[in-house]
Each structure stands twice: as C-alpha cells, then as structure tokens.
Scaffold this motif. Structure first.
Motif, PDB file in Angstrom:
ATOM      1  N   CYS A   7     122.401 -69.729  37.050  1.00 37.57           N
ATOM      2  CA  CYS A   7     123.143 -71.017  37.465  1.00 37.57           C
ATOM      3  C   CYS A   7     123.625 -71.051  38.919  1.00 37.57           C
ATOM      4  O   CYS A   7     123.987 -70.058  39.399  1.00 37.57           O
ATOM      5  CB  CYS A   7     124.506 -71.000  36.435  1.00 37.57           C
ATOM      6  N   CYS A  18     126.254 -71.461  31.482  1.00 36.85           N
ATOM      7  CA  CYS A  18     127.057 -71.470  32.171  1.00 36.85           C
ATOM      8  C   CYS A  18     127.746 -72.914  32.763  1.00 36.85           C
ATOM      9  O   CYS A  18     128.396 -73.701  31.686  1.00 36.85           O
ATOM     10  CB  CYS A  18     126.968 -70.833  33.651  1.00 36.85           C
ATOM     11  N   CYS A  19     127.167 -73.767  33.645  1.00 35.72           N
ATOM     12  CA  CYS A  19     127.533 -75.006  34.047  1.00 35.72           C
ATOM     13  C   CYS A  19     126.772 -76.062  33.194  1.00 35.72           C
ATOM     14  O   CYS A  19     127.048 -77.138  33.092  1.00 35.72           O
ATOM     15  CB  CYS A  19     127.569 -75.140  35.422  1.00 35.72           C
TER      16      CYS A  19
HETATM   17 ZN   LIG Z   1     127.626 -72.093  36.755  1.00 31.94          ZN
END
Ligand SMILES: [Zn+2]
Length: 131
Positions: A7, A18-19
């Motif tokens: 990420c 994650c994002c």
């Molecule tokens: Zn992230």
C-alpha cells in the motif's frame, strides 16, 4: 492498482488489505488516521474522486487537480488527537515526502501539515489543514 502490491501509505500491508477497500467504498475508515492514510494513498495513486468524496461537503473544492509531475513517496504520522471510533472530530499531524520530476528539473520536499477531520453521518471526512 494491484491488490497484492504494498500500500502506498506505508502501512506495510498490501493495498487490498489496507487502503483499497476504502477507495472502492467496500468499507469506511474507523479512525481519522485511517482516513488520512487513505487520502495520502489516493494522492500517490492519482485518485481525485476519492479525495473529493472524503472531503467535508462544506469545505470541498469543486475539483482537484493532481500534479502528474509530483510523486508522493512516503507518509509519516507525527501525532494524532482524538479521531478514534468514539470521537466526532480529530486532528492528524503528518509529514509527506514528495519528489517533483518536472521538465525544468527535479526537486523534492516534505509537506508538513496539521489536518482537521470530522465525522459526517458516521463517516470520517477531511475538513482542512494548516501547513
Ligand atoms: Zn494504506
């Protein structure tokens, strides 16, 4: 972006862990810091739609232009205030390193900002920042 790639926010997780789920709307940020990290990743990947969506509706610009010559390299969270699952506002101080590869030359720098976040209808959004 490849969900198995690291990420851009530097969490050490993959983008898919994650994002990524924040960017595609599968989940929402539980804390102001999470939202901050996802906004950094959106800058790094060039996703203006996510930046607008995660901006407070009263403070949001009509559009954002992401400079294609600027590469966002890493993010360091310096300090957070409130911004937890139990809060309705929060502050995140961060430093973001960037490099500019412009036709007229290369330069680099660190953006140091104290950003304010609020929760609107349960969702964390960015309000504004002071450099
Ligand atoms: Zn992230």
């Amino acid at each position: 972006m490849d969900p198995d790639a690291r990420c851009p926010c530097g969490s050490g997780l993959t983008y898919g862990e994650c994002c990524g789920p924040l960017h595609n709307g599968a989940t929402s940020a539980p804390t102001a810091e999470r939202l901050m990290r996802s906004r950094f990743s959106a800058f790094a990947m060039g996703d203006p739609a996510y930046l607008l969506r995660s901006w407070h509706p009263d403070a949001r610009p009509a559009s954002i232009e992401i400079d294609p010559d600027t590469r966002w390299l890493w993010l360091e969270i310096v300090r957070t205030e409130r911004g937890s699952e139990r809060d309705s506002d929060g502050v995140v101080e961060f430093r973001a390193k960037y490099r500019v590869d412009a036709p007229e030359g290369r330069s680099s720098g660190v953006q140091h900002e104290v950003s304010t976040f609020a929760r609107v209808a349960g969702e964390w959004v960015y309000v504004d920042g002071e450099a």
